[in-house]
Motif scaffolding. Structure first.
Motif, mmCIF file in Angstrom:
data_model
loop_
_atom_site.group_PDB
_atom_site.id
_atom_site.type_symbol
_atom_site.label_atom_id
_atom_site.label_comp_id
_atom_site.label_asym_id
_atom_site.label_seq_id
_atom_site.Cartn_x
_atom_site.Cartn_y
_atom_site.Cartn_z
ATOM 1 N N ARG A 59 -24.332 -6.331 -34.996
ATOM 2 C CA ARG A 59 -24.465 -6.462 -33.544
ATOM 3 C C ARG A 59 -25.829 -5.963 -33.073
ATOM 4 N NH1 ARG A 59 -20.235 -8.047 -30.813
ATOM 5 N NH2 ARG A 59 -21.092 -7.266 -28.847
ATOM 6 N N ALA A 60 -26.271 -4.844 -33.640
ATOM 7 C CA ALA A 60 -27.588 -4.314 -33.252
ATOM 8 C C ALA A 60 -28.700 -5.285 -33.635
ATOM 9 C CB ALA A 60 -27.816 -2.960 -33.919
ATOM 10 N N ASP A 61 -28.598 -5.875 -34.821
ATOM 11 C CA ASP A 61 -29.601 -6.854 -35.251
ATOM 12 C C ASP A 61 -29.589 -8.091 -34.354
ATOM 13 O OD1 ASP A 61 -30.506 -5.285 -37.310
ATOM 14 O OD2 ASP A 61 -29.300 -6.254 -38.864
ATOM 15 N N ALA A 62 -28.374 -8.520 -33.962
ATOM 16 C CA ALA A 62 -28.258 -9.690 -33.083
ATOM 17 C C ALA A 62 -28.885 -9.412 -31.720
ATOM 18 C CB ALA A 62 -26.791 -10.081 -32.919
ATOM 19 N N HIS A 63 -28.633 -8.214 -31.186
ATOM 20 C CA HIS A 63 -29.222 -7.854 -29.895
ATOM 21 C C HIS A 63 -30.751 -7.775 -29.994
ATOM 22 C CE1 HIS A 63 -25.189 -5.893 -28.612
ATOM 23 N NE2 HIS A 63 -25.277 -7.134 -28.162
ATOM 24 N N ALA A 64 -31.251 -7.220 -31.095
ATOM 25 C CA ALA A 64 -32.703 -7.112 -31.273
ATOM 26 C C ALA A 64 -33.336 -8.499 -31.384
ATOM 27 C CB ALA A 64 -33.022 -6.282 -32.510
ATOM 28 N N ALA A 65 -32.693 -9.385 -32.142
ATOM 29 C CA ALA A 65 -33.224 -10.742 -32.304
ATOM 30 C C ALA A 65 -33.206 -11.497 -30.979
ATOM 31 C CB ALA A 65 -32.407 -11.498 -33.354
ATOM 32 N N THR A 66 -32.118 -11.335 -30.229
ATOM 33 C CA THR A 66 -32.026 -11.980 -28.916
ATOM 34 C C THR A 66 -33.098 -11.443 -27.981
ATOM 35 O OG1 THR A 66 -29.638 -12.302 -29.156
ATOM 36 C CG2 THR A 66 -30.539 -12.389 -26.925
ATOM 37 N N GLY A 67 -33.302 -10.124 -28.023
ATOM 38 C CA GLY A 67 -34.323 -9.508 -27.190
ATOM 39 C C GLY A 67 -35.710 -10.036 -27.500
ATOM 40 N N ASP A 68 -36.011 -10.199 -28.784
ATOM 41 C CA ASP A 68 -37.310 -10.741 -29.183
ATOM 42 C C ASP A 68 -37.500 -12.160 -28.649
ATOM 43 O OD1 ASP A 68 -38.261 -8.512 -30.512
ATOM 44 O OD2 ASP A 68 -37.428 -9.119 -32.447
#
Length: 301
Positions: A59-68
């Protein structure tokens, strides 16, 4: 010749060799995979905690990727609006000078150039999708391609975007609306360009009708630039917010990676020590077994 070594002793040594071989195989596997265990079943009681950590990491990786991704989109928004601001701001100065001097030499070219920048920027795309189009992807957000074609148009006929603004989840349970629409950003600037188109082609000296349209366009340019700059300022605030949330997501990802690593990854330095020790134990077991197998009565007669 009858041997002194008994079958039970040989069986004991054979079992010890098998155990040493099994231990060595596990250690070699840890070196090759870098993991403590082959599957979660081998992790025992900590497996549920590791599975939970993996879920939180994903989930943290998904949020970071979405943020980028959202940050990239917002940056393109900013660049597009900056281009429009520069072009129309320059046109405003040229228009004020023309009104003040009563000379319109070069004004037509300035209008055409600013309109081109305005239209191109509103139709900017990312990976083939129009950024200012909202949810629709079939048409360009601003469909008029020639200044003269603005005569007689209305916002409803030139802007093809819908009212759907893009949103994204960049933190747990936190949805951010970040999409911009062409009609929201460029409506009054369109009215300015339409007024200039309706004035006709400018020569050296404007007619009375053209002067009136120039003043009308200047009013729309002022309100349009305010509209544009407000949208750009809001976009900048969202970009800062997205960057902050993205950094937090990346920090959470590093935390969960560390938790997973501590529970899954093998200590390769210790594994190397274990490998050496187990190889020595196995070689000693082979040697002892061989010596026991060679014992006979001749050794005691």
């Amino acid at each position: 010749m009858t041997r002194v070594a008994s079958i039970p002793l040989q069986n004991t040594m054979a079992s010890a060799i098998q155990r040493a071989q099994a231990d060595l195989a596990v250690t070699q596997q840890r070196i090759s995979t870098g993991k403590k265990a082959l599957d979660y079943a081998d992790l025992g009681s900590v497996a549920p905690r590791i599975l939970s950590a993996h879920a939180m990491l994903a989930r943290a990786d998904a949020h970071a990727a979405t943020g980028d991704q959202v940050s990239t989109t917002l940056s393109i928004y900013d660049a597009s609006m900056s281009t429009i601001d520069t072009a129309t701001g320059s046109l405003r100065q040229t228009l004020m000078q023309a009104i003040g001097t009563g000379q319109t030499t070069g004004l037509q070219a300035a209008i055409e150039g600013a309109f081109h920048s305005y239209r191109t920027s509103l139709n900017a795309s990312e990976r083939g999708v129009a950024l200012f189009g909202g949810g629709q992807t079939l048409d360009t957000p601003f469909k008029v391609d020639q200044l003269a074609n603005l005569i007689g148009t209305t916002p409803a006929t030139v802007f093809t975007n819908d009212q759907v603004k893009a949103t994204a989840e960049v933190a747990e349970g936190q949805q951010i609306q970040y999409g911009l629409l062409a009609s929201d950003v460029g409506n009054d600037l369109f009215l300015a360009f339409r007024s200039l188109a309706e004035a006709g082609t400018f020569g050296t000296t404007p007619t009375a009708a053209q002067s009136a349209k120039m003043n009308e366009a200047l009013t729309y340019l002022d309100s349009g630039l305010t509209q544009l700059r407000t949208a750009q300022a809001d976009n900048g605030l969202r970009l800062q917010q997205i960057d902050t949330l993205t950094q937090r997501a990346q920090d959470r990802s590093l935390l969960w990676q560390d938790i997973v690593s501590k529970n899954e990854d093998a200590d390769l330095a210790q594994v190397a020590i274990d490998l050496t020790r187990q190889q020595m134990v196995l070689e000693a077991s082979y040697s002892i077994f061989a010596k026991l197998s060679k014992l006979s009565l001749n050794d005691y007669l």
